[in-house]
Design a protein around this motif. Structure first.
Motif, PDB file in Angstrom:
ATOM      1  N   LEU A 218      -2.011  20.070  -2.959  1.00  0.00           N
ATOM      2  CA  LEU A 218      -1.231  18.853  -2.720  1.00  0.00           C
ATOM      3  C   LEU A 218      -1.845  17.675  -3.464  1.00  0.00           C
ATOM      4  CD1 LEU A 218       1.095  17.519  -0.885  1.00  0.00           C
ATOM      5  CD2 LEU A 218      -0.830  16.789   0.558  1.00  0.00           C
ATOM      6  N   LEU A 219      -3.170  17.516  -3.321  1.00  0.00           N
ATOM      7  CA  LEU A 219      -3.857  16.413  -3.991  1.00  0.00           C
ATOM      8  C   LEU A 219      -3.928  16.634  -5.499  1.00  0.00           C
ATOM      9  CD1 LEU A 219      -6.764  15.744  -1.470  1.00  0.00           C
ATOM     10  CD2 LEU A 219      -4.567  14.582  -1.634  1.00  0.00           C
ATOM     11  N   MET A 220      -4.074  17.880  -5.913  1.00  0.00           N
ATOM     12  CA  MET A 220      -4.093  18.170  -7.347  1.00  0.00           C
ATOM     13  C   MET A 220      -2.779  17.754  -8.005  1.00  0.00           C
ATOM     14  SD  MET A 220      -4.125  21.873  -9.277  1.00  0.00           S
ATOM     15  CE  MET A 220      -2.382  22.109  -8.865  1.00  0.00           C
ATOM     16  N   HIS A 221      -1.656  18.067  -7.346  1.00  0.00           N
ATOM     17  CA  HIS A 221      -0.350  17.741  -7.921  1.00  0.00           C
ATOM     18  C   HIS A 221      -0.140  16.233  -8.029  1.00  0.00           C
ATOM     19  CE1 HIS A 221       0.929  21.816  -8.142  1.00  0.00           C
ATOM     20  NE2 HIS A 221       1.043  22.009  -6.835  1.00  0.00           N
ATOM     21  N   ILE A 222      -0.456  15.495  -6.982  1.00  0.00           N
ATOM     22  CA  ILE A 222      -0.237  14.051  -7.044  1.00  0.00           C
ATOM     23  C   ILE A 222      -1.148  13.418  -8.102  1.00  0.00           C
ATOM     24  CG2 ILE A 222      -1.788  13.561  -5.087  1.00  0.00           C
ATOM     25  CD1 ILE A 222      -0.084  11.176  -4.411  1.00  0.00           C
ATOM     26  N   LYS A 223      -2.373  13.914  -8.204  1.00  0.00           N
ATOM     27  CA  LYS A 223      -3.294  13.384  -9.215  1.00  0.00           C
ATOM     28  C   LYS A 223      -2.772  13.653 -10.618  1.00  0.00           C
ATOM     29  CE  LYS A 223      -8.187  13.356 -10.510  1.00  0.00           C
ATOM     30  NZ  LYS A 223      -9.549  13.898 -10.186  1.00  0.00           N
TER      31      LYS A 223
ATOM     32  N   ASP B 185       1.634   6.572  -5.410  1.00  0.00           N
ATOM     33  CA  ASP B 185       2.344   6.581  -4.135  1.00  0.00           C
ATOM     34  C   ASP B 185       3.851   6.587  -4.378  1.00  0.00           C
ATOM     35  OD1 ASP B 185       2.472   6.548  -1.314  1.00  0.00           O
ATOM     36  OD2 ASP B 185       2.763   4.375  -1.295  1.00  0.00           O
ATOM     37  N   ASP B 186       4.282   5.860  -5.415  1.00  0.00           N
ATOM     38  CA  ASP B 186       5.699   5.673  -5.719  1.00  0.00           C
ATOM     39  C   ASP B 186       6.051   6.322  -7.063  1.00  0.00           C
ATOM     40  OD1 ASP B 186       8.305   4.758  -5.769  1.00  0.00           O
ATOM     41  OD2 ASP B 186       7.775   2.696  -6.267  1.00  0.00           O
ATOM     42  N   ASN B 187       6.359   7.601  -7.189  1.00  0.00           N
ATOM     43  CA  ASN B 187       6.542   8.466  -6.044  1.00  0.00           C
ATOM     44  C   ASN B 187       6.001   9.860  -6.366  1.00  0.00           C
ATOM     45  OD1 ASN B 187       7.483   9.277  -3.456  1.00  0.00           O
ATOM     46  ND2 ASN B 187       9.366  10.017  -4.352  1.00  0.00           N
ATOM     47  N   ALA B 188       4.846   9.875  -7.050  1.00  0.00           N
ATOM     48  CA  ALA B 188       4.177  11.162  -7.232  1.00  0.00           C
ATOM     49  C   ALA B 188       3.873  11.791  -5.873  1.00  0.00           C
ATOM     50  CB  ALA B 188       2.890  10.990  -8.037  1.00  0.00           C
ATOM     51  N   SER B 189       3.698  10.960  -4.859  1.00  0.00           N
ATOM     52  CA  SER B 189       3.415  11.484  -3.520  1.00  0.00           C
ATOM     53  C   SER B 189       4.589  12.276  -2.968  1.00  0.00           C
ATOM     54  CB  SER B 189       3.056  10.341  -2.564  1.00  0.00           C
ATOM     55  OG  SER B 189       4.167   9.493  -2.318  1.00  0.00           O
TER      56      SER B 189
ATOM     57  N   ASP C 275      -1.135   1.206  -8.828  1.00  0.00           N
ATOM     58  CA  ASP C 275      -0.701   2.287  -7.945  1.00  0.00           C
ATOM     59  C   ASP C 275      -1.170   3.614  -8.552  1.00  0.00           C
ATOM     60  OD1 ASP C 275       0.478   3.970  -6.119  1.00  0.00           O
ATOM     61  OD2 ASP C 275       2.549   3.522  -6.689  1.00  0.00           O
ATOM     62  N   ASP C 276      -2.468   3.847  -8.438  1.00  0.00           N
ATOM     63  CA  ASP C 276      -3.127   5.007  -9.032  1.00  0.00           C
ATOM     64  C   ASP C 276      -3.589   5.982  -7.959  1.00  0.00           C
ATOM     65  OD1 ASP C 276      -2.947   4.204 -11.762  1.00  0.00           O
ATOM     66  OD2 ASP C 276      -4.607   2.805 -11.440  1.00  0.00           O
ATOM     67  N   TYR C 277      -3.903   7.194  -8.387  1.00  0.00           N
ATOM     68  CA  TYR C 277      -4.364   8.233  -7.473  1.00  0.00           C
ATOM     69  C   TYR C 277      -5.576   7.775  -6.666  1.00  0.00           C
ATOM     70  CZ  TYR C 277      -6.571  12.492  -5.795  1.00  0.00           C
ATOM     71  OH  TYR C 277      -7.164  13.436  -4.995  1.00  0.00           O
ATOM     72  N   GLU C 278      -6.464   7.028  -7.280  1.00  0.00           N
ATOM     73  CA  GLU C 278      -7.697   6.593  -6.612  1.00  0.00           C
ATOM     74  C   GLU C 278      -7.419   5.697  -5.408  1.00  0.00           C
ATOM     75  OE1 GLU C 278      -8.525   8.173 -10.454  1.00  0.00           O
ATOM     76  OE2 GLU C 278      -7.152   6.536  -9.880  1.00  0.00           O
ATOM     77  N   ASN C 279      -6.208   5.152  -5.317  1.00  0.00           N
ATOM     78  CA  ASN C 279      -5.892   4.232  -4.225  1.00  0.00           C
ATOM     79  C   ASN C 279      -5.052   4.854  -3.111  1.00  0.00           C
ATOM     80  OD1 ASN C 279      -7.283   2.026  -5.335  1.00  0.00           O
ATOM     81  ND2 ASN C 279      -5.574   1.547  -6.691  1.00  0.00           N
ATOM     82  N   ILE C 280      -4.733   6.147  -3.213  1.00  0.00           N
ATOM     83  CA  ILE C 280      -4.052   6.775  -2.082  1.00  0.00           C
ATOM     84  C   ILE C 280      -5.065   7.044  -0.972  1.00  0.00           C
ATOM     85  CG2 ILE C 280      -2.404   7.849  -3.682  1.00  0.00           C
ATOM     86  CD1 ILE C 280      -3.723  10.581  -2.792  1.00  0.00           C
ATOM     87  N   HIS C 281      -4.573   7.402   0.190  1.00  0.00           N
ATOM     88  CA  HIS C 281      -5.415   7.745   1.336  1.00  0.00           C
ATOM     89  C   HIS C 281      -5.258   9.241   1.610  1.00  0.00           C
ATOM     90  CE1 HIS C 281      -4.660   3.310   2.705  1.00  0.00           C
ATOM     91  NE2 HIS C 281      -5.536   3.396   1.712  1.00  0.00           N
ATOM     92  N   PRO C 282      -6.137  10.061   1.046  1.00  0.00           N
ATOM     93  CA  PRO C 282      -5.935  11.517   1.084  1.00  0.00           C
ATOM     94  C   PRO C 282      -5.747  12.110   2.472  1.00  0.00           C
ATOM     95  CG  PRO C 282      -7.622  10.973  -0.515  1.00  0.00           C
ATOM     96  CD  PRO C 282      -7.318   9.709   0.231  1.00  0.00           C
ATOM     97  N   GLU C 283      -6.549  11.680   3.451  1.00  0.00           N
ATOM     98  CA  GLU C 283      -6.430  12.271   4.789  1.00  0.00           C
ATOM     99  C   GLU C 283      -5.110  11.876   5.436  1.00  0.00           C
ATOM    100  OE1 GLU C 283      -8.402  14.634   5.910  1.00  0.00           O
ATOM    101  OE2 GLU C 283      -9.389  14.428   3.953  1.00  0.00           O
ATOM    102  N   PHE C 284      -4.711  10.621   5.264  1.00  0.00           N
ATOM    103  CA  PHE C 284      -3.401  10.185   5.764  1.00  0.00           C
ATOM    104  C   PHE C 284      -2.298  10.992   5.100  1.00  0.00           C
ATOM    105  CE2 PHE C 284       0.475   7.760   5.081  1.00  0.00           C
ATOM    106  CZ  PHE C 284       0.808   7.382   6.370  1.00  0.00           C
ATOM    107  N   TYR C 285      -2.394  11.151   3.789  1.00  0.00           N
ATOM    108  CA  TYR C 285      -1.355  11.843   3.030  1.00  0.00           C
ATOM    109  C   TYR C 285      -1.191  13.285   3.490  1.00  0.00           C
ATOM    110  CZ  TYR C 285       1.104  13.641  -1.122  1.00  0.00           C
ATOM    111  OH  TYR C 285       1.992  14.234  -1.979  1.00  0.00           O
TER     112      TYR C 285
END
Length: 302
Positions: free
Chosen positions: A32-37, A130-134, A273-283
């Motif tokens: 999941l994290l690999m794909h969004i990154k 986050d918008d919207n690779a997540s 709005d980069d990968y480094e700024n997402i919240h992995p555990e929340f996601y």
């Protein structure tokens, strides 16, 4: 007293089922994290509709759909369309895959997320993590989940293009559904689900369909790691998100929907709005809860 005992036992069974379900490995969190990154990397150049970066993103999503045994909805995964925005003509491409249902195969739930973002502006890449690779990475998690746990309804996995340019991809799709539009019974849309300073994920769309709210309320009540909130639906004094993303196209066709999203944050539509700024555990937990809610919706007789 015996009726009280019966309902108490029923509640405990339901509660235990949810606890069990929440401990099941629905999808690979590392992937999941690999794909969004990956999708939010500079290599995809912000994924603006009609650009080389958009084409790279399409290839990536299609490749992973194929790896997860998702079939193309038509002769190919791509659904091309043209539109005009700010006096400029664009060509967009929706990515549409499907999974056959086990018991209600003649009816379809569309699970959607837009894959486009803002592209390159003033030589700066807007990666749109986050918008919207997540949301797109969540689509791939759904595909992985369905490979292990086949759905009752047939599923259309839709990665829409040109959401940022006026919801054009989803507008085109609902008028050109490939399968009969009468067979589409529900839409689940995900747009910005990977970060929240308040640990909140909003659920929009249940106010007009009370049976849906009842069906998913147990999941909401059982959630302990993040806050699931019914809101932003025009009834709570907050900004109404009914028309905020691609679910609006389904709503206009009177197809019921649930939209999952977080509140706007400081990096919304910014180059940060980069990968480094997402919240992995929340996601990871947000995706987990969205899939749990899908499980309940898949049980409804539409």
């Amino acid at each position: 007293m015996k009726y009280l005992l019966f309902y108490s036992l029923a509640f405990l069974l339901t509660h235990n089922q949810f606890i069990y379900a929440q401990n099941e490995p629905m999808f690979n969190e590392d992937k999941l994290l690999m794909h969004i990154k990956k999708i939010a990397s500079d290599n995809f150049e912000g994924r603006k509709a009609g650009t080389k970066g958009s084409k790279k993103a399409r290839k990536y999503i299609t490749k992973h759909f194929q790896k997860l045994d998702v079939e193309p909805l038509s002769t190919s995964f791509g659904q091309r369309f043209s539109f005009t925005y700010d006096n400029k003509t664009y060509t967009g491409t929706n990515i549409l895959g499907w999974i056959k249902g086990t018991t209600k195969a003649d009816k379809y739930i569309v699970i959607s997320a837009h894959y486009d973002h803002l592209g390159i502006q003033n030589k700066t890449i807007y990666n749109g993590a986050d918008d919207n690779a997540s949301g797109v990475s969540t689509l791939l998690a759904f595909a992985e989940y369905f490979k292990k746990y086949p759905p009752k309804y047939s599923i259309i996995l839709a990665a829409f293009d040109a959401e940022e340019l006026g919801l054009e991809g989803s507008k085109y799709y609902v008028n050109n559904t490939i399968v009969s539009s009468e067979k589409i019974v529900f839409n689940i849309n995900m747009d910005m689900v990977s970060r929240s300073n308040k640990n909140e994920l909003f659920i929009v769309g249940s106010k007009n369909h009370k049976h849906i709210k009842v069906a998913i309320n147990d999941v909401k009540m059982m959630s302990q790691k993040i806050k699931l909130i019914f809101g932003h639906d025009g009834t709570d004094g907050l900004e109404d998100w009914t028309y905020a993303s691609d679910h609006a196209s389904f709503y206009r066709k009177q197809i019921p929907f649930l939209y999952f999203g977080v509140a706007d944050h400081k990096d919304y539509h910014k180059s940060t709005d980069d990968y480094e700024n997402i919240h992995p555990e929340f996601y990871k937990e947000a995706v987990h809860q969205i899939i749990l809610m899908f499980q309940q919706i898949d049980k409804i007789d539409f």
